[in-house]
Enzyme design. Structure first.
Site, PDB file in Angstrom:
ATOM      1  CG  HIS A 161      52.227  31.697  40.143  1.00  0.00           C
ATOM      2  ND1 HIS A 161      52.912  30.858  40.921  1.00  0.00           N
ATOM      3  CD2 HIS A 161      51.597  30.673  39.049  1.00  0.00           C
ATOM      4  CE1 HIS A 161      52.316  29.735  40.809  1.00  0.00           C
ATOM      5  NE2 HIS A 161      51.886  29.526  39.820  1.00  0.00           N
ATOM      6  CB  SER A 282      48.758  63.645  47.409  1.00  0.00           C
ATOM      7  OG  SER A 282      49.779  64.054  48.192  1.00  0.00           O
ATOM      8  CE  LYS A 288      49.844  58.863  44.997  1.00  0.00           C
ATOM      9  NZ  LYS A 288      50.814  58.838  46.186  1.00  0.00           N
ATOM     10  CD  GLU A 295      45.473  53.054  49.846  1.00  0.00           C
ATOM     11  OE1 GLU A 295      46.443  53.183  50.561  1.00  0.00           O
ATOM     12  OE2 GLU A 295      45.028  53.789  49.164  1.00  0.00           O
TER      13      GLU A 295
END
Ligand code: ARG
Length: 469
Positions: A161, A282, A288, A295
């Site tokens: 979980h 970024s 970043k 992704e």
């Protein structure tokens, strides 16, 4: 009314050229030109068989063979001129052959149709892809198994979980993916085995009256045998469906691996780092470091499973035998397999690149009372308490630790004894995460000794498999 531009392949019956939109919707050359090599190889084998059975002369066969070699040369050099008016790869190649060798080219299409031709070409193409994927996935497994061997005793939290559950080792976690990609390879190998029958010679749908030798063409194209029913041969696309189904499951696995990478490189987890090679910055936030490759790998399952859905719906309800609907099988399959290839390569690169942060993993492994099960097991083992009761007692001790704001192994013995008087000092030996993982010696369990053995076994097997291909 005749416009003098009727198709050269069926101009006998036709007087006019197709409407522009007809040509647009009908033409597949823009995508099926990928199968040019398979088409040429199939034609060479077909011509050899036609000559061996006396259907065409050896002289014609030689001319065809030489001509096809030249066409292949043009295709490989990138100088072949594809024409939309010639619809597809089959007619483009035949038309070029005619330009090159003249009359004998017209004999190549004896005892075959584009229906069995496309089925053969596509099987050959998919088979080649399946072989590439087997190797690529073995490479990904090897990268995972090597990392697992190095990190067989690196402790990290195991989750259910997404809540801390029990400590495990990083190596164990990586080996879970080795198993998944192993099953993917198995599914792709199954698909390959069923695919490996040759439809060539089924002709349009009914077979042919010429005395062809289907065993010969099947053998020469590396198939195990010819397909047994001509109607099925030209209308079957199960081999694409099976490949896409296996590809979809594989993409699901890649998306789960990628999601964990995305989570674990966040500062909140901090379990992993990826180098500059697999991250982007970024344009506005200088701090970043984004895991874009992970992704995108996570996302690829969308178009891969989409391709499977497309083809299922294209094939659904199609009457036997061939229908032009089936031409829509290729773009989706090409796109899905291209996407999977990219995702597997990127995942392999990321696995090789990623560095675990053992201190962060170790720290997190202790959060959330992750050794509570070990405490309960101790009560069962040492005090012969039934597990259900031990679970209850442990729950009360966890609640106590929560109240004191401490970890389980920081709770004073007396506090635990207030819950269960028979608890002794011995309890502390099972409350550390290291003891917890090393006690999980059951087959397939997370104990470093197990993990090391299993990882080494995989590394050995995969190195041999990759050498032998
Ligand atoms: N381009 C076609 C396809 O991919 C080849 C088969 C065409 N057959 C036909 N009877 N029109 O399906």
């Amino acid at each position: 009314m005749t416009d003098g531009n009727a198709n050269q392949m069926w101009g006998g019956r036709f007087q006019m050229s197709p409407a522009e939109i007809m040509e647009q919707i009908n033409s597949s050359i823009d995508f099926d030109k990928r199968m040019a090599r398979e088409d040429i190889v199939g034609s060479k084998v077909h011509a050899a068989m036609l000559a061996a059975t006396g259907i065409i002369t050896d002289g014609d066969r030689e001319a065809i063979d030489k001509g096809l070699d030249q066409v292949l040369g043009e295709v490989e050099a990138g100088s072949f001129k594809y024409s939309r008016a010639l619809e597809d790869v089959h007619m483009n190649i035949e038309a070029r052959l005619k330009e090159l060798i003249g009359e004998p080219a017209g004999r190549l299409h004896t005892a075959r149709s584009r229906n069995d031709q496309v089925a053969t070409d596509f099987r050959l193409y998919i088979r080649g892809q399946l072989d590439l994927f087997d190797r690529a996935l073995a490479g990904l497994q090897l990268a995972l198994a090597r990392k697992a061997e190095t990190h067989a005793s690196t402790v990290m939290p195991g989750f259910t979980h997404l809540q801390p559950a029990q400590p495990v080792t990083f190596g164990h976690h990586l080996l879970a993916y080795v198993e998944m990609f192993g099953r993917d390879r198995g599914r792709l190998q199954d698909a390959r085995q069923r695919l490996n029958e040759c439809p060539l010679g089924s002709a349009a749908l009914a077979g042919t009256s010429f005395p062809i030798d289907r065993e010969q063409t099947a053998r020469e194209l590396g198939f195990d045998r010819p397909t047994a029913n001509s109607l099925d041969s030209v209308s079957d696309r199960d081999f694409v469906l099976e490949t896409l189904a296996a590809a979809t499951i594989c993409a699901v696995h890649l998306s789960r691996l990628s999601e964990e990478i995305v989570l674990w490189v966040t500062p909140q987890f901090g379990f992993l780092t990826l180098s500059d090679r697999f991250t982007t910055g970024s344009s506005i936030m200088p701090q970043k470091r984004n895991p874009d490759a992970a992704e995108l790998c996570r996302a690829k399952v969308g178009r891969i499973s989409g391709a499977l859905q497309s083809l299922v719906l294209i094939m659904k309800g199609l009457p036997l035998a061939y229908s032009k609907d089936m031409q829509e099988d290729k773009e989706v399959a090409f796109d899905a397999l291209d996407s999977l290839r990219l995702a597997v390569s990127a995942a392999t690169g990321m696995v090789e690149d990623m560095q675990p942060v053992p201190e962060a993993m170790r720290r997190a492994a202790g959060y959330g009372y992750s050794t509570a099960t070990d405490l309960a097991d101790w009560l069962v083992r040492e005090l012969k308490m039934p597990f259900r009761e031990a679970h209850h007692v442990t729950g009360s001790i966890v609640a106590l630790a929560e109240k004191h704001g401490t970890d389980l192994n920081e709770l004073p013995l007396q506090a635990m004894q207030a819950v269960e008087a028979r608890i002794t000092e011995g309890i502390f030996s099972v409350l550390s995460v290291e003891n917890s993982v090393s006690s999980r010696m059951s087959y397939g369990g997370t104990a470093p000794h197990n993990v090391h053995k299993m990882a080494a076994k995989w590394v050995g097997e995969l190195e041999i498999a990759l050498k032998n291909v």
